[in-house]
Design a protein around this motif. Structure first.
Motif, PDB file in Angstrom:
ATOM      1  N   ASP A 231      -0.939   7.767   0.430  1.00 10.20           N
ATOM      2  CA  ASP A 231      -2.368   7.809   0.132  1.00 10.20           C
ATOM      3  C   ASP A 231      -3.107   6.998   1.203  1.00 10.20           C
ATOM      4  O   ASP A 231      -2.963   5.788   1.295  1.00 10.20           O
ATOM      5  CB  ASP A 231      -2.608   7.210  -1.267  1.00 10.20           C
ATOM      6  CG  ASP A 231      -4.063   7.314  -1.675  1.00 10.20           C
ATOM      7  OD1 ASP A 231      -4.854   7.825  -0.868  1.00 10.20           O
ATOM      8  OD2 ASP A 231      -4.390   6.876  -2.789  1.00 10.20           O
TER       9      ASP A 231
ATOM     10  N   ASP B 113      -5.599   4.219   0.040  1.00  8.72           N
ATOM     11  CA  ASP B 113      -5.055   3.066  -0.679  1.00  8.72           C
ATOM     12  C   ASP B 113      -4.720   1.940   0.296  1.00  8.72           C
ATOM     13  O   ASP B 113      -4.018   2.150   1.287  1.00  8.72           O
ATOM     14  CB  ASP B 113      -3.794   3.486  -1.440  1.00  8.72           C
ATOM     15  CG  ASP B 113      -3.250   2.334  -2.246  1.00  8.72           C
ATOM     16  OD1 ASP B 113      -4.044   1.614  -2.858  1.00  8.72           O
ATOM     17  OD2 ASP B 113      -2.018   2.137  -2.236  1.00  8.72           O
TER      18      ASP B 113
ATOM     19  N   LYS C 195       0.835  -1.203   0.000  1.00  2.00           N
ATOM     20  CA  LYS C 195       0.000   0.000   0.000  1.00  2.00           C
ATOM     21  C   LYS C 195       0.872   1.257   0.000  1.00  2.00           C
ATOM     22  O   LYS C 195       1.982   1.270   0.535  1.00  2.00           O
ATOM     23  CB  LYS C 195      -0.959  -0.016   1.171  1.00  2.00           C
ATOM     24  CG  LYS C 195      -0.353   0.102   2.547  1.00  2.00           C
ATOM     25  CD  LYS C 195      -1.490   0.103   3.554  1.00  2.00           C
ATOM     26  CE  LYS C 195      -0.960  -0.064   4.950  1.00  2.00           C
ATOM     27  NZ  LYS C 195      -2.038  -0.300   5.904  1.00  2.00           N
TER      28      LYS C 195
END
Lengths: 402, 172
Positions: free
Chosen positions: B31, B34, B27
């Protein structure tokens, strides 16, 4: 009537003649009307609830169509509605003769998505349980196969050893058939004191008993007559139908996931050289006949004992379950994990969207796939051999229907 | 061969219908929304060309995917406009696996059958057809397999509504 036969030399070779194409042609003097016989849904030889629509012309089978679904319990739909950990007991219920292996396959699939490490002792206990369960499953397969074709006594002998195996499982997890013992992250609890030495005693006894089974049934003249040259599955057909496990090895294809795509500790065990992969040889008839498939199962039992012994020799104290939360949230993604079950490759395809509940749990059930080959091998055989052929596929209806 | 090697070979041989691949990734720490993507990589194939793809990878000597292990479908969510058809291939010769995914629009879930390539697909496709309402064109025996012949609806679709009764049997 002229009937051309490709794979099933069930009629004695002296009858008929060989065509230029190499196929055998048989002349049958009496022609009868096609008769449709419903075998099942309740029939002792289907080991569950399944119906096979057999079309017969006199003594010859001209077609067989399995009708499944009587035991369909929506396992895959349930998988999308319960939490990851809650689904584990449902895996016990597909192949109830090898529930440890089912637990293992599902756990491995979820663990792969989570990317967690399993303690070594847990893997050892998992391997011991999976292999003991394989022995129990093959004992049933072999015993009931004898029962199907008329040998009652060996069945009782095999239940005697299976009883001990189930008592061992009862000691370690409290259940005799549906264990839910192998969990995501390891195993439920450590083996109780004295359990491992009892497993060792079981191995010692089993080695002697194994020879008894071989003498009693495997090389029995009547048994060989009923199974050799019957229901032959050629190599190409085995691959085309996606057969796995003893069905595939019975046709002489050297493939075992424990060696060729090892999971858990099997790589290490194989490299230590302690076990072999038995293959069908066609020594009593044609390669890939019913006898070969049973032969592979019988030989595999002894190899499983060797694997258990290796684990007993190498097991060390330690934790038996990784540290995982009570409510699992599995990272998003998807994976497929297939393991070598007693009946072939049991695969779990799991999809997660990152939540507490699976998006998809697909069970690739070996019995379901292996059963499909009946439609191809049954036509052209004698009606009396139908039971011998169905029995040799060793299906568990709980798994075909899920 | 690992997935990268297989994918390079598929591109080199111009495998019919292949549109791309999807690989797991960690990931993105910057973000927050995400979550990454874990598990197995897979290749994306046009559903209309799946049989041609299966045949091509079976015949190719470097890949030799001679066995079809599984063919199944999945409904990712009610909002998604596609169904997935997922195939697991296995090579006995080279000891490697490949996952294939086809995106099939829910509005018109029709694709050609793969039975002429792998006969094992016959039962898998019958199961997909009854559970997801997918039509496999050219299938030799398109009956229900696990469900009764008169069952209504596609039970494994996410928008499936459970029936209240079936032949006088209450399902509540």
């Amino acid at each position: 009537m002229t009937q051309t036969q490709e794979h099933s030399p069930t009629i004695s070779q002296s009858e008929g003649r060989t065509l230029e194409s190499g196929e055998r042609e048989y002349m049958l003097d009496v022609r009868t009307t096609d008769l449709e016989v419903n075998m099942g849904p309740q029939h002792p030889a289907t080991h569950g609830v399944m119906r096979i629509l057999v079309r017969a012309d006199g003594e010859l089978t001209t077609g067989a169509q399995p009708h499944l679904g009587y035991l369909h319990r929506c396992a895959e739909k349930i998988g999308e509605n319960v939490e990851w950990l809650q689904y584990l007991p449902y895996t016990d219920r597909y192949d109830y003769l090898a529930a440890m292996n089912n637990n293992l396959s599902y756990s491995l699939a979820v663990e792969r998505l989570m990317g967690i490490e399993i303690p070594r002792r847990a893997m050892m206990i998992r391997t011991i349980c999976a292999e003991l369960n394989r022995i129990g499953s093959h004992l049933i397969a072999f015993g009931t196969y004898g029962l199907d074709i008329g040998a009652f006594t060996p069945f009782l002998y095999m239940f005697r050893e299976r009883e001990w195996m189930m008592a061992l499982f009862e000691k370690i997890c409290g259940a005799r058939l549906t264990y839910s013992y192998i969990r995501i992250g390891g195993v439920f609890n450590d083996a109780p004191p004295g359990w491992l030495s009892e497993v060792e005693r079981f191995c010692d006894t089993f080695d002697e008993k194994w020879q008894e089974y071989v003498d009693l049934l495997m090389v029995n003249h009547i048994f060989v007559k009923r199974t050799a040259d019957i229901g032959v599955i050629p190599k190409e057909m085995a691959i085309d139908f996606g057969l796995t496990g003893p069905m595939l090895r019975g046709s002489g294809i050297d493939w075992d996931l424990r060696r060729d795509m090892p999971y858990e500790l099997y790589d290490e065990i194989w490299k230590s050289g302690c076990f072999e992969i038995p293959l069908g040889t066609g020594e009593r008839g044609t390669l890939g006949d019913c006898w070969d498939r049973v032969y592979v199962r019988v030989m595999e039992m002894r190899e499983s004992i060797k694997i258990v012994r290796w684990c007993l020799a190498n097991i060390e104290p330690g934790p038996v379950i990784a540290d995982i939360p009570k409510t699992l949230k599995i990272p998003p993604g998807e994976c497929y994990v297939g393991i070598e079950n007693p009946r072939g490759e049991l695969g779990h395809y799991v999809v997660s969207d990152g939540g507490k509940v699976a998006t998809r749990v697909r069970v690739r059930a070996p019995s379901f796939v292996n059963l499909a080959v009946l439609e191809a091998i049954m036509p052209g055989t004698l009606l009396a051999d139908a039971i011998a052929i169905i029995g040799s596929t060793d299906i568990v209806i709980g798994e075909t229907d899920r | 061969m690992d997935f990268r090697g297989i994918y390079d070979r598929l591109r080199a041989m111009k495998a019919p219908g292949m549109t791309g691949c999807d690989e797991p990734r960690e990931k993105n720490p910057e973000d927050k929304k995400d979550k990454g993507r874990f598990g197995d990589p897979y290749v994306l194939v046009e559903p209309a060309l799946l049989p041609a793809f299966l045949d091509a990878v079976r015949m190719d000597a470097h890949l030799a995917f001679e066995m079809c292990i599984d063919l199944t479908a999945s409904d990712p969510s009610t909002d998604d406009e596609n169904l997935w058809v997922i195939v697991q291939l296995l090579s006995l010769t080279h000891k490697h696996r490949l996952s294939i995914k086809c995106l099939l629009p829910k509005a018109n879930p029709v694709m050609p059958t793969s039975v002429p390539v792998h006969r094992t697909c016959q039962w898998h496709e019958r199961e997909c057809a009854e559970m997801y309402g997918i039509t496999f064109e050219g299938h030799p025996d398109p009956r229900n397999i696990l469900l009764p012949d008169d069952w209504v609806g596609s039970p494994l679709r996410k928008d499936y509504e459970f029936p209240e009764e079936y032949h006088g049997i209450s399902c509540k």
